[in-house]
Design an enzyme around this catalytic site. Structure first.
Site, mmCIF file in Angstrom:
data_model
loop_
_atom_site.group_PDB
_atom_site.id
_atom_site.type_symbol
_atom_site.label_atom_id
_atom_site.label_comp_id
_atom_site.label_asym_id
_atom_site.label_seq_id
_atom_site.Cartn_x
_atom_site.Cartn_y
_atom_site.Cartn_z
ATOM 1 N N LYS A 166 -47.603 -32.174 -13.260
ATOM 2 C CA LYS A 166 -47.292 -32.118 -11.831
ATOM 3 C C LYS A 166 -45.843 -31.698 -11.685
ATOM 4 C CE LYS A 166 -49.503 -33.288 -8.621
ATOM 5 N NZ LYS A 166 -50.402 -32.475 -7.764
ATOM 6 N N HIS A 295 -59.715 -31.544 -8.546
ATOM 7 C CA HIS A 295 -58.417 -32.207 -8.645
ATOM 8 C C HIS A 295 -58.531 -33.644 -8.155
ATOM 9 C CE1 HIS A 295 -56.850 -32.519 -4.445
ATOM 10 N NE2 HIS A 295 -57.760 -31.607 -4.222
#
Length: 400
Positions: A166, A295
């Site tokens: 991320k 996701h």
């Protein structure tokens, strides 16, 4: 059978360490648990990021409806007016209705969604830059070397074969250096993903693409904001481009294909409106030549079970699924946590989603939520800003 009540409970569950992302910090995971009661005694479970108030207010019109009538329920929630899609609430209610149907028929949810094409879903290690934990037992993760060690530990403990970083937190070049360190530490056989969360400009994304090509990415997720910018970057790199930001509805899928913005669309059971909508997206995307991945919605155990049941019923879902779940210290479901083993997760067996709530834990984490110890950056205003470690900082996108 009729729906007699929809109950919503907000809970906040601790995580290993504060997780940094482009828009702030996760200090804990806050979710709203949904219980759909029926006149025949079945109680279906759902989970969402929508607030308790939203779920209870928007669910009132479906009282008296049959939980088997999924499209009727969706229509009531999502077509109150032309702008009233409410996917986060519609999805939670669909999850709860599917759980009711499974319990009433004695069938697992994956069978209601068409059957399990595979025995499990593959899971990805979801790596974040982290601040140290409050108790000092888990160190911060900031440098490329620290992230490489953190990822290697997850791969060793859980058997992950895919690792996602991320990004959008540190300067772009630093995050590319982290990807290079991950490749060096993990070797050539681990699939890598990078998600800068649209925090980069087109110029930055294009400039750094050659280094990422040498690293070798499974896909380059949302380095820039908007379909047009994604298409520009895609024209200038060999990397596959993926999104869960510039394509979040069926109406956006066609235009994204037409201008060449993406190769892969990332779905989840919440933002697209529920498990049946995700199943439909799988078919539509494959028909027009776009790949599908899934996701994370910052899920607790109900959500993780939904992802597993939904995922095994999707023909096009061969990629590993992102999940925040492995960062949790605890859960609200009864029994063991749904953590992957050897990099995969099987859907829990049993009717519906195959999970039930541990009411003592629900009460414990509802109390923690009510205490205000942790703030949900998605739904609560906070004058300190979304990162308490940087008071009065607010995100500016793009940042680099």
């Amino acid at each position: 059978m009729k729906i007699t009540e929809v109950e919503a409970v907000e809970v906040t569950v601790p995580i290993e360490a504060p997780l940094r992302f482009a828009y702030g910090v996760h200090l804990a995971f806050t979710r709203t648990l949904v219980k759909m009661h029926t006149d025949e005694g079945y109680v279906g479970l759902g989970e969402t990021a929508a607030s308790k108030e939203q779920v209870e207010r928007l669910s009132r019109p479906i009282l008296g409806q049959n939980p088997f009538d999924l499209e009727v329920i969706r229509n009531i929630i999502s077509n109150r007016f032309y702008w009233s899609r409410e996917p986060l609430t519609a999805s939670a209610l669909e999850m709860a209705a599917i759980d009711v149907i499974g319990k009433a028929t004695g069938q697992p949810a994956y069978r209601l969604l068409g059957g399990a094409l595979r025995p499990h879903i593959e899971m990805a290690a979801y790596c974040f830059y982290r601040y140290p934990s409050e108790d000092g037992t888990r160190p911060g993760v900031t440098t490329p070397e620290e992230m490489a060690e953190h990822a290697a530990d997850l791969v060793e403990r859980r058997g992950f074969r895919t690792v996602k970083l991320k990004g959008g937190v540190l300067p772009a070049a630093d995050e590319v250096a982290t990807m290079e360190a991950l490749r060096e530490r993990l070797g050539p056989d681990i699939r890598l993903r990078l998600d800068p969360q649209s925090a980069w400009t087109v110029e930055t994304a294009v400039e750094l693409a050659p280094r990422l090509e040498r690293v070798g990415l499974e896909y380059y997720e949302d380095p820039v904001a908007g379909m047009a910018s994604m298409a520009t970057v895609r024209e200038r790199t060999r990397l596959a481009m993926s999104t869960n930001m510039c394509v979040t509805s069926f109406q956006e899928l066609g235009p994204a294909k037409q201008i060449g913005a993406i190769d892969v669309v990332l779905t989840d059971p919440w933002y697209w409106g529920g498990p049946t909508q995700v199943h439909t997206l799988d078919t539509v995307a494959r028909t027009i030549g776009i790949g599908v991945s899934m996701h994370s919605g910052i899920e607790l155990g109900i959500g993780m079970a939904v992802m597993a049941h939904t995922g095994v019923a999707m023909p096009g879902l061969t990629a590993a699924v992102d999940a925040h779940y492995h960062h949790l210290l605890d859960d609200v479901i009864a029994g063991d946590m749904l953590l992957p083993e050897k990099g995969v997760l099987q859907p829990p067996e049993g009717p519906g989603w195959g999970v039930e709530l541990d009411e003592a834990k629900v009460a414990k984490y509802a109390e923690l939520h009510a205490s205000g110890t942790y703030r949900n950056v998605y739904v609560e205003g906070n004058t300190v800003g979304p990162d308490p470690y940087r008071p009065h900082w607010f995100p500016i996108i793009p940042a680099w």
